[in-house]
Each structure stands twice: as C-alpha cells, then as structure tokens.
Design an enzyme around this catalytic site. Structure first.
Site, PDB file in Angstrom:
ATOM      1  N   HIS A 139       0.834  -1.196   0.000  1.00 43.91           N
ATOM      2  CA  HIS A 139       0.000   0.000   0.000  1.00 43.91           C
ATOM      3  C   HIS A 139       0.873   1.251   0.000  1.00 43.91           C
ATOM      4  CE1 HIS A 139      -3.897  -2.088   1.254  1.00 43.91           C
ATOM      5  NE2 HIS A 139      -2.979  -3.051   1.231  1.00 43.91           N
ATOM      6  N   ASP A 144      -6.355   5.546   2.033  1.00 47.27           N
ATOM      7  CA  ASP A 144      -6.587   4.157   1.666  1.00 47.27           C
ATOM      8  C   ASP A 144      -8.031   3.787   1.998  1.00 47.27           C
ATOM      9  OD1 ASP A 144      -6.424   1.216   1.621  1.00 47.27           O
ATOM     10  OD2 ASP A 144      -4.256   1.522   1.638  1.00 47.27           O
ATOM     11  N   ALA A 152      14.807  -7.203  -2.601  1.00 47.51           N
ATOM     12  CA  ALA A 152      15.455  -6.766  -3.846  1.00 47.51           C
ATOM     13  C   ALA A 152      14.818  -5.474  -4.355  1.00 47.51           C
ATOM     14  CB  ALA A 152      15.324  -7.841  -4.918  1.00 47.51           C
ATOM     15  N   GLN A 203      12.946  -4.360  -6.788  1.00 50.91           N
ATOM     16  CA  GLN A 203      12.193  -5.156  -7.760  1.00 50.91           C
ATOM     17  C   GLN A 203      12.057  -4.491  -9.122  1.00 50.91           C
ATOM     18  OE1 GLN A 203       9.096  -7.966  -6.661  1.00 50.91           O
ATOM     19  NE2 GLN A 203       7.627  -6.660  -7.733  1.00 50.91           N
ATOM     20  N   HIS A 215       3.624 -13.858  -6.408  1.00 53.84           N
ATOM     21  CA  HIS A 215       2.370 -14.066  -5.684  1.00 53.84           C
ATOM     22  C   HIS A 215       1.202 -13.368  -6.379  1.00 53.84           C
ATOM     23  CE1 HIS A 215       3.700 -10.145  -4.593  1.00 53.84           C
ATOM     24  NE2 HIS A 215       2.756  -9.927  -3.712  1.00 53.84           N
ATOM     25  N   TRP A 274      -0.960  -6.925  -6.741  1.00 55.69           N
ATOM     26  CA  TRP A 274      -1.265  -6.002  -7.827  1.00 55.69           C
ATOM     27  C   TRP A 274      -0.059  -5.155  -8.211  1.00 55.69           C
ATOM     28  CZ3 TRP A 274      -3.843  -6.163 -11.834  1.00 55.69           C
ATOM     29  CH2 TRP A 274      -4.284  -5.047 -12.543  1.00 55.69           C
TER      30      TRP A 274
END
Length: 482
Positions: A16, A131, A361, A363, A378, A381
């Site tokens: 998030h 959120d 890492a 990413q 996994h 999103w």
C-alpha cells in the site's frame, strides 16, 4: 486562492505504501503539495531513508509525518495480525489524525505534535486521499470540512469482486461448501466475468468459513468496506482502462467518481525511499553476469508465508527447471523459522552460479534487467503491474486477498503468464517455469501489453488523461474547502 495540499494516508503495509507513494510523487510533479502519512513504527523502520522533512534531492512540496498505530514496537505486524493492526489503528490513530487536519486556534496550522515547522511553506491540508481500508479517516476528514477521496491499491477486477459479495450470497454462490471441494465450479455473480471466474479465482477471503465475529461475516465486512468507498468524493484505482475496462465500467456507477490512473509506477518520477526492508543492490551485479532472458526472478511479496514443505517443492522445481534464479527470501517468510540452512540449501542444490538469494530486492530494477526471463510471483497487484510495464512473463502462485483473481486475469485474459494457484509440487513448478521461459506466445503477449500500458501513461493516453482530470478535481475540491 490557497494552494492544493493533499494528505496521502496509506494503510501501513509495504504494498500500500509503495503504490500510494508513487501517487504522491505524481501529484508533486503536477504542482500539488503533499504530506505523506506513515505510522511511527514504519517511519522508524525507514530510518534515514525518510524523515519528517523532504529527503535530499526531492521536491520541497512533499513531506513525511507519522502517527501511532497503537501496537508495541516489537509487535510482528505479520499477515496473521492484520485484523489486529486494522482495529488498533482505527482506535489509536484517530486523535492524532484529527489533530493533523484540524487547524490550531492560535496558529491556523496543524497541531504541533504531529506537524513540522509551520513556517516550512506548507499550506493547510485541503484534501485527503486515504486508503479505502481506512474508512474512519475518510469520515473524520469530511466531519472536519476536508474533502476526502478514497484510494484502493487492488485491481479493479478484485474490487468489483468484493463489491459483488452480497450478490454472491444472494445467488447461493457463497459460502462455499465445506471441505474445499468444487473449486473449479464457475461463479456467475460478478458482472462482466460470468464466463471467466471459478470459485478458486475469487479473493481468498471467500474461502473462509462464514463465521460471525464482532464485525459480522468476514466476507460481508469486506464487501461493506469496499462499498463504503462510494461515500467518498471519488475513488482512485491504480489501473488502466486497457487492462480492466469492463470491471471499471461496472464499478463506476457505484462511486461518486472514478479515476483509473495507473500503472502509477510508470507514471511518476523516482519516489522517495519506501521499502521497509533494506534492498540488496548486489543482486543487480549478479544479474549482470547472466545471459539475456536466462534468469527466473522469484518473489512472493512482503506478506506471504510458506511452509518448509512448500519451500522445498519450489526449490527443487526451480533447480530442475535448469535456469539460474534470483530468489527474494524474507527472514520471516518460511513458517517454523528460517535460518542459514535454508539459504545454504539453495546454494547447495542450485550451485553458486545458478542461484542467488536476497532478503529483499529492488524489484523494479530487477524486472527491467535484460537477464530476467520470467517472474514467479504471488500476483500482488503492484508486482503484476510492474511485470506488465516491463513486458516480463509471469508464473503466478497467489497467496491471499486479491491475488487469486489477479492471477486468473494474467493467465486467462491478458495471457501474459501462467496461473499456478493451489498447486505446490516440484514437477508442476518445473514444467510451468520452463513454459513461461520458453513460450514465444506468452512473451509476445507480455510485450504487447507492455507497449499498451506505456501508451496509457504517456501524454494523451487514457491514464495520463485521467490523472490530469484527477488533479483538476483535487484542485477544485481544495478551492471549495477553503
């Protein structure tokens, strides 16, 4: 006219934070002042990588503040404790949060205990983007006269599935039969996906027994949380019309307004540090020594926990596939403890040149590296979008929440990868990884999707146009609130 100043408040989980910090950075690039609100625990974890003032080299229009989450600092805050975090944050953060929004009667600035120097040049907060998992924050802002906009960090398809839970109960498609049988039965109650979804593709919470607790059935509570976003002035989703046009069309009538402004990781300039783990940049040097498209990148995100047996199946499946692999193995990821023996097992089974293990890492840098041939993920999103932007084929092994439906879209709609949900067997891992690495059709689909989403975020694209509309919307709200 007062300058627009948006308070951006993510639920305090890594995924998030990442998504909403990209959003905050994009707002700053559009000339908007932003206060990004962490919890005190997370701001301490970030340490020198973020502070109450703008990090060196970033815009003076962004600052970082924090409020308590109500849990002791040594609390695990693991995936098993998320509901406890949810309740504690709502109970303990509301006071400091309201103080941050409510002007001081003497200075006209936010209360001193939660703000930085009022002479820093920041105008009063004129809009909240919170959120959607923090409905109490949205409600409190409106009570104090600050317009509130909801932000959900999940895909539009999963958000629509959450909204559809009452309909699924009405049709008798929920709850699932006891024992987990029939997971391949079709699900008809999510509009626009009647021919696509199976029981196993619904968000993971739909598999839980329909038990009542202090918030009612878990599935119904999640549906209400999603529907509550319709009470906000608007809903923001990190997606693009080209990815999820049908889902967006079904969500829009239930929201005040809807903005599809992603993938945000491709829209904003580099964001300030957001990783709660220290990234191991050494893996990039290791990738530099590998051949083009030869490496399997493996990461199950910031929350997934696997058993030792699952670890073993993944390990030997990856080794049997025969490709070098880079595996992100968080210290808290393997149940019943994880120690050096696990890391040594990777090196021993794969050989030092075949495997590289890191705790965390960078990413985005990994996915855009020429050596990466596929991503075993996994299907969170953020990870799904990051792979989409870089055109990297994916193998999806979803763990929880929205990941089940995301992986279905990867495999059956976009066809940019393979869906391996509910299976953890070394032979299947070997076969699926090889197919993702070697399939020209999957790679073509992944690269075509990458070209499309890059058009979406470029000037004149659907997401860029929606973001411009959102900035104007926020500025109009900000004017009306002053």
């Amino acid at each position: 006219m007062a300058a627009a100043h948006v308070l951006v408040f993510p639920f305090p989980l890594q995924g998030h934070i990442n998504c909403m910090l990209h959003f905050a950075t994009a707002l700053v690039g559009a000339g908007v002042h932003v206060t990004f609100l962490h919890t005190e625990h997370n701001l301490r974890r970030l340490g020198g990588r973020a502070s109450a003032s703008a990090p060196a080299g970033s815009s003076p229009r962004i600052r970082f503040l924090s409020i308590p989450d109500g849990l002791p600092d040594d609390h695990r805050r693991s995936v098993a404790d998320l509901f406890e975090l949810f309740k504690s944050l709502a109970a303990e953060a509301i006071g400091p949060f309201r103080a941050l929004l409510a002007p001081s009667p003497t200075t006209g600035s936010p209360a001193a205990d939660v703000s930085v120097d009022p002479t820093s040049g920041f105008p009063p907060v004129t809009c909240l983007v919170a959120d959607g998992l923090l409905p109490w924050a949205l409600d409190a802002a409106e009570e104090l006269g600050v317009p509130a906009v909801a932000f959900r960090t999940v895909s539009a398809c999963s958000f629509l599935a959450y909204l559809s839970v009452p309909k699924l109960f009405e049709l008798g498609e929920l709850p699932f039969p006891a024992g987990g049988a029939g997971l391949d039965e079709p699900v008809r109650g999510v509009p626009g996906m009647e021919s696509l979804l199976r029981r196993r593709d619904l968000p993971s919470l739909c598999r839980r027994p329909n038990e009542t607790d202090d918030v009612g059935p878990a599935q119904q509570a999640l549906a209400k949380l999603s529907a509550d976003s319709g009470k906000a002035r608007a809903l923001i989703l990190n997606t693009a019309a080209s990815l999820e046009q049908s889902a967006l069309a079904h969500v829009a009538p239930r929201m005040g307004d809807l903005f599809a402004v992603g993938p945000l990781n491709a829209m904003s300039s580099p964001a300030p540090a957001s990783s709660l783990w220290s990234e191991d940049d050494g893996c990039i040097a290791w990738l530099d020594g590998q051949a083009d498209r030869s490496v399997v990148y493996v990461s199950f995100g910031s929350l997934a926990v696997i058993t030792r047996d699952q670890f073993t199946e993944f390990l030997y499946g990856l080794v049997a596939a025969g490709y070098p692999f880079l595996w992100v193995l968080r210290p808290d990821m393997v149940e019943a403890g994880q120690d050096a023996a696990l890391r040594e097992a990777v090196g021993g089974a794969g050989g030092s040149s075949k495997a590289h293990v890191v705790a965390w890492a960078p990413q985005r840098d990994v996915l855009r590296h020429r050596a990466v041939g596929c991503f075993l993920t996994h299907a969170g999103w953020n990870s799904t979008l990051e792979a989409a932007v870089e055109g990297v084929p994916t193998v999806c092994w979803p763990f929880s929440a929205d990941q089940q439906i995301n992986s279905r879209f990867v495999g059956a709609v976009w066809k940019t990868g393979l869906d391996m949900k509910d299976v953890c067997d070394r032979a299947v891992v070997e076969k699926t990884v090889r197919e993702a690495m070697e399939s020209a059709e999957i790679r073509r689909s992944a690269q075509a999707l990458a070209q499309q989403v890059r058009r979406d975020v470029a000037a004149g694209g659907s997401s860029a146009t929606e973001f411009d509309r959102l900035v104007k919307f926020i500025k109009k709200l900000s004017t009306s609130s002053t």
